[in-house]
Design an enzyme around this catalytic site. Structure first.
Site, short mmCIF file in Angstrom:
data_model
loop_
_atom_site.label_atom_id
_atom_site.label_comp_id
_atom_site.label_asym_id
_atom_site.label_seq_id
_atom_site.Cartn_x
_atom_site.Cartn_y
_atom_site.Cartn_z
N ARG A 19 0.85 -1.20 0.00
CA ARG A 19 0.00 0.00 0.00
C ARG A 19 0.88 1.24 0.00
O ARG A 19 0.59 2.23 -0.67
CB ARG A 19 -0.91 0.00 1.23
N ASP A 41 -16.16 -3.01 -4.18
CA ASP A 41 -16.11 -4.29 -3.47
C ASP A 41 -17.52 -4.88 -3.43
O ASP A 41 -18.51 -4.13 -3.43
CB ASP A 41 -15.58 -4.13 -2.04
N SER A 42 -17.59 -6.21 -3.42
CA SER A 42 -18.91 -6.86 -3.38
C SER A 42 -19.45 -6.93 -1.96
O SER A 42 -20.60 -7.32 -1.76
CB SER A 42 -18.82 -8.26 -3.98
N ASN A 81 -19.90 -6.27 -8.41
CA ASN A 81 -18.99 -7.32 -8.84
C ASN A 81 -17.92 -6.66 -9.73
O ASN A 81 -18.27 -5.98 -10.71
CB ASN A 81 -19.82 -8.35 -9.62
N CYS A 129 -2.98 -13.64 -5.06
CA CYS A 129 -2.59 -14.29 -3.80
C CYS A 129 -2.79 -15.80 -3.90
O CYS A 129 -2.85 -16.49 -2.89
CB CYS A 129 -3.37 -13.70 -2.62
N ASP A 180 -6.72 -6.16 -6.63
CA ASP A 180 -6.26 -7.06 -5.55
C ASP A 180 -7.36 -8.08 -5.26
O ASP A 180 -7.99 -8.04 -4.20
CB ASP A 180 -5.92 -6.21 -4.31
#
Ligand code: SAH
Length: 398
Positions: free
Chosen positions: A214, A252-253, A280, A341, A301
């Protein structure tokens, strides 16, 4: 030490353990003495009865044994656990990550010699995950060690990960010691004030593995327009705004994640420069592209797209799709910080996927920096599986 049961490996299956890899799979076991209790310590021996390691026995898991020590003189007990916890804390001290108002990962499983144990620290609160039978077996010893070594206000458990199922363990969460916080816990990293709900947030509450990234990404946020896709509580957006970005859109969902992001933005005094979309990501990126929006800095991300070898192909398609969209949404000279990730997707493969995405959308792209998980998520040299987070900082030339 005589009453510790022996587990004998099949001939030729001791190679990885001699290289000190911490896992033994069920197919490598030839013989088990007695019926060891789940999580208890066994002596791992070669077909010729030579001592190899002490390990935790995990009868339900494919990973049948996880090593504690390769030293036959070692006694695996509460004192041993405390020594390992102290050793983990020592690294974070060396890294300068133990200031009371900060946060870091204190114990990172195999790479800290404590397979199946995760401990994250948020200010004076600790959150543990016991993810293997061996970690579970020594739960009380871990809690006592943490209390003794750090005197936290509370230790909270968030052992909810699906890997526990493979170990034959139920999900569990709740207070282990001290007094639970009545409000989100505040901490600060790199000048950004953050909030975490340790009882309900994702994983242990926050994504500490991205802390250094970040800060890196924020250095590219000079006066521009930022898009933080898969924002969770907005760490990338907020640090970018603190470093001079003009405004940021978070996608963000999870409505809860965005609500936490709003609180964090207010806490940092930059709320007036943020906007939030509960959607989404792939769909929203398409919509933004089709309405000809352009950004200066985009962060992608996503959650883990690949959890098993079988999912690699579909996961790669997912990564390619969002990276194509991200690149299309950037102005010339714009920056894309893109992450994966998924442990099953190597850095090489990830780079290839992103390169393919750039070709398909006809953009000329440079790698400016490579990113990984922070140093409080070390990688045991004999355990490369611990390196799961990879990121590319890219610049769109044209
Ligand atoms: N960038 C964040 C961490 C992201 S974790 C940080 O710095 O803290 C991944 C996030 O993606 C989670 O918040 C999850 O709610 C969100 N998510 C998962 N699938 C999604 C989807 N299809 N669309 C939008 N958000 C999604």
């Amino acid at each position: 030490m005589n009453n510790i049961p022996d587990v004998t490996l099949k001939a030729g299956r001791e190679k990885s353990i001699r290289r000190r890899h911490p896992w033994i799979f069920s197919g490598a076991v030839a013989r088990v003495e007695g019926a060891p209790e789940s999580g208890s310590t066994v002596r791992l021996v070669s077909p010729s009865h030579e001592f190899l390691a002490y390990a935790a026995w995990s009868p339900s898991s494919q990973i049948r044994l996880r090593t504690w020590s390769f030293d036959e003189q070692e006694k695996i007990d509460a004192v041993f656990i405390q020594k390992r916890v102290a050793r983990s804390i020592e690294l974070r001290r060396q890294l300068g990550l133990l200031d009371k108002s900060g946060a870091c990962r204190l114990v990172f499983s195999e790479s800290d010699g404590l397979p199946g144990l995760i401990v994250d620290r948020y200010g004076e609160y600790l959150v543990c995950q016991f993810l293997s039978a061996g970690g579970e077996y020594w739960r009380d010893a871990v809690v006592s060690a943490l209390d003794e070594l750090l005197s936290p206000r509370a230790i909270y458990e968030r052992s909810e990960a699906s890997v526990r199922k493979k170990e034959g363990l139920e999900s569990r969460s709740g207070l282990l010691s001290g007094v639970a916080p009545s409000a989100p816990v505040e901490f600060a990293i790199g000048g950004m004030r953050q909030l975490v709900n340790i009882e309900q947030g994702h994983k242990t509450g926050s994504y500490l593995d991205q802390s250094i990234n970040r800060q890196r990404v924020a250095t590219y946020a000079t006066g521009g327009r930022v898009l933080d896709a898969y924002s969770y509580s907005g760490g990338f957006a907020i640090s970018s705004l603190l470093h001079g970005a003009a405004n940021a859109t978070l996608i963000d969902s999870s409505a809860d994640a965005l609500s936490m992001a709003k609180q964090q933005a207010a806490l940092n005094g930059i709320a007036d420069r943020t906007s939030y979309t509960n959607a989404n990501v792939p769909e929203e990126l398409r919509r933004l592209r089709d309405s000809r929006q352009q950004f200066d800095l985009i962060i992608l991300d996503p959650p883990k797209f690949v959890s098993s070898a079988q999912q690699v192909k579909s996961g790669c398609r997912g990564y390619k799709d969002i990276n194509m969209l991200g690149l299309q949404l950037l102005k010339p000279g714009g920056i894309l910080a893109t992450f994966s990730c998924s442990g099953h997707v190597s850095s090489d493969l990830f780079q290839k996927i992103v390169a393919g995405a750039a070709v398909d959308v006809d953009r000329d792209v440079q790698i400016i920096e490579r990113m990984s998980q922070g140093p409080d998520h070390p990688v045991g040299l004999q355990f490369p599986e611990a390196e799961y987070l990879k990121g590319l900082l890219l610049r769109v030339v044209t």
